[in-house]
Design a protein around this motif. Structure first.
Motif, PDB file in Angstrom:
ATOM      1  N   VAL A  36       0.839  -1.206   0.000  1.00 19.56           N
ATOM      2  CA  VAL A  36       0.000   0.000   0.000  1.00 19.56           C
ATOM      3  C   VAL A  36       0.872   1.253   0.000  1.00 19.56           C
ATOM      4  O   VAL A  36       0.639   2.191  -0.773  1.00 19.56           O
ATOM      5  CB  VAL A  36      -0.963  -0.016   1.205  1.00 19.56           C
ATOM      6  CG1 VAL A  36      -1.624   1.331   1.390  1.00 19.56           C
ATOM      7  CG2 VAL A  36      -2.005  -1.101   1.022  1.00 19.56           C
ATOM      8  N   MET A  37       1.890   1.287   0.865  1.00 22.34           N
ATOM      9  CA  MET A  37       2.772   2.460   0.936  1.00 22.34           C
ATOM     10  C   MET A  37       3.574   2.634  -0.346  1.00 22.34           C
ATOM     11  O   MET A  37       3.741   3.750  -0.834  1.00 22.34           O
ATOM     12  CB  MET A  37       3.740   2.339   2.121  1.00 22.34           C
ATOM     13  CG  MET A  37       3.112   2.594   3.443  1.00 22.34           C
ATOM     14  SD  MET A  37       2.517   4.289   3.564  1.00 22.34           S
ATOM     15  CE  MET A  37       1.646   4.191   5.094  1.00 22.34           C
ATOM     16  N   PHE A  45       9.217   5.481  -3.600  1.00 27.32           N
ATOM     17  CA  PHE A  45       9.814   5.259  -2.279  1.00 27.32           C
ATOM     18  C   PHE A  45      10.689   4.006  -2.269  1.00 27.32           C
ATOM     19  O   PHE A  45      10.322   2.970  -2.804  1.00 27.32           O
ATOM     20  CB  PHE A  45       8.744   5.091  -1.211  1.00 27.32           C
ATOM     21  CG  PHE A  45       8.007   6.341  -0.848  1.00 27.32           C
ATOM     22  CD1 PHE A  45       8.413   7.587  -1.288  1.00 27.32           C
ATOM     23  CD2 PHE A  45       6.885   6.283  -0.044  1.00 27.32           C
ATOM     24  CE1 PHE A  45       7.727   8.728  -0.939  1.00 27.32           C
ATOM     25  CE2 PHE A  45       6.194   7.417   0.311  1.00 27.32           C
ATOM     26  CZ  PHE A  45       6.614   8.633  -0.136  1.00 27.32           C
ATOM     27  N   GLY A  46      11.828   4.119  -1.608  1.00 27.50           N
ATOM     28  CA  GLY A  46      12.673   2.971  -1.331  1.00 27.50           C
ATOM     29  C   GLY A  46      12.311   2.386   0.023  1.00 27.50           C
ATOM     30  O   GLY A  46      11.370   2.840   0.686  1.00 27.50           O
ATOM     31  N   THR A  52       9.782   4.640   7.049  1.00 26.80           N
ATOM     32  CA  THR A  52       9.451   5.892   7.735  1.00 26.80           C
ATOM     33  C   THR A  52       7.951   6.144   7.710  1.00 26.80           C
ATOM     34  O   THR A  52       7.357   6.526   8.727  1.00 26.80           O
ATOM     35  CB  THR A  52      10.197   7.068   7.073  1.00 26.80           C
ATOM     36  OG1 THR A  52      11.599   6.803   7.110  1.00 26.80           O
ATOM     37  CG2 THR A  52       9.912   8.376   7.785  1.00 26.80           C
ATOM     38  N   LYS A  53       7.323   5.923   6.566  1.00 25.86           N
ATOM     39  CA  LYS A  53       5.875   6.140   6.445  1.00 25.86           C
ATOM     40  C   LYS A  53       5.089   5.126   7.272  1.00 25.86           C
ATOM     41  O   LYS A  53       4.072   5.468   7.873  1.00 25.86           O
ATOM     42  CB  LYS A  53       5.436   6.069   4.975  1.00 25.86           C
ATOM     43  CG  LYS A  53       6.038   7.153   4.114  1.00 25.86           C
ATOM     44  CD  LYS A  53       5.529   8.506   4.504  1.00 25.86           C
ATOM     45  CE  LYS A  53       6.101   9.559   3.582  1.00 25.86           C
ATOM     46  NZ  LYS A  53       5.697  10.912   3.935  1.00 25.86           N
ATOM     47  N   GLU A  60       4.777  -1.077  13.531  1.00 27.41           N
ATOM     48  CA  GLU A  60       6.131  -1.363  13.967  1.00 27.41           C
ATOM     49  C   GLU A  60       6.746  -2.445  13.089  1.00 27.41           C
ATOM     50  O   GLU A  60       6.244  -3.567  13.027  1.00 27.41           O
ATOM     51  CB  GLU A  60       6.132  -1.819  15.428  1.00 27.41           C
ATOM     52  CG  GLU A  60       5.734  -0.730  16.391  1.00 27.41           C
ATOM     53  CD  GLU A  60       5.835  -1.190  17.830  1.00 27.41           C
ATOM     54  OE1 GLU A  60       6.522  -2.192  18.092  1.00 27.41           O
ATOM     55  OE2 GLU A  60       5.232  -0.538  18.677  1.00 27.41           O
ATOM     56  N   VAL A  61       7.807  -2.087  12.406  1.00 27.27           N
ATOM     57  CA  VAL A  61       8.538  -3.005  11.536  1.00 27.27           C
ATOM     58  C   VAL A  61       9.943  -2.450  11.368  1.00 27.27           C
ATOM     59  O   VAL A  61      10.152  -1.239  11.432  1.00 27.27           O
ATOM     60  CB  VAL A  61       7.816  -3.167  10.173  1.00 27.27           C
ATOM     61  CG1 VAL A  61       7.727  -1.859   9.435  1.00 27.27           C
ATOM     62  CG2 VAL A  61       8.462  -4.226   9.319  1.00 27.27           C
ATOM     63  N   SER A  62      10.905  -3.342  11.179  1.00 24.91           N
ATOM     64  CA  SER A  62      12.288  -2.878  11.013  1.00 24.91           C
ATOM     65  C   SER A  62      12.563  -2.536   9.552  1.00 24.91           C
ATOM     66  O   SER A  62      11.860  -2.982   8.651  1.00 24.91           O
ATOM     67  CB  SER A  62      13.268  -3.960  11.485  1.00 24.91           C
ATOM     68  OG  SER A  62      13.259  -5.047  10.591  1.00 24.91           O
TER      69      SER A  62
END
Length: 117
Positions: A36-37, A45-46, A52-53, A60-62
């Motif tokens: 989705v992001m 986006f990378g 960040t988004k 919460e994810v690394s």
């Protein structure tokens, strides 16, 4: 088929009836969020920006997990070219008048001398 693969029938049916592990369920859920992001950015986006988004959205994810998910699905950021201005208008005070009216013909050699840089 189990005989050809060299596994027991019981192992096959145990695998067939197995439920999705919590880790696999979380990975599938995160994959949906990353998609989705990534799609909302039109593929620009990378993994760092997607992370960040997602963090801003409270997920919460690394960064590494986002990078792995994007690599698994073949999602890569589009690189934007730097804008380079090629035509720069000159200072209006330094523009010179056209004294010959763009007529470059002359009656005798050496009477109309023009030049360009």
């Amino acid at each position: 088929m189990c005989g050809r693969l060299g596994i027991s029938r019981a192992s096959y049916y145990r695998w067939l009836a197995a439920e999705e592990s919590p880790t696999a369920a979380r990975h599938r859920e995160l994959t949906e969020h990353v998609k989705v992001m990534f799609d909302s950015s039109d593929g620009i986006f990378g993994h760092r920006m997607v992370h960040t988004k997602l963090a801003a959205a409270g997920i919460e994810v690394s960064v590494g997990t986002v990078a792995v998910i994007m690599a698994e699905n073949g999602w890569a950021a589009k690189r934007m070219r730097a804008f380079k201005r090629t035509t720069i208008p000159s200072d209006p005070d330094r523009v010179f008048a056209d004294l010959i009216g763009r007529d470059f013909t002359s009656a005798a050699p050496g009477t109309r001398l023009v030049g360009d840089i």
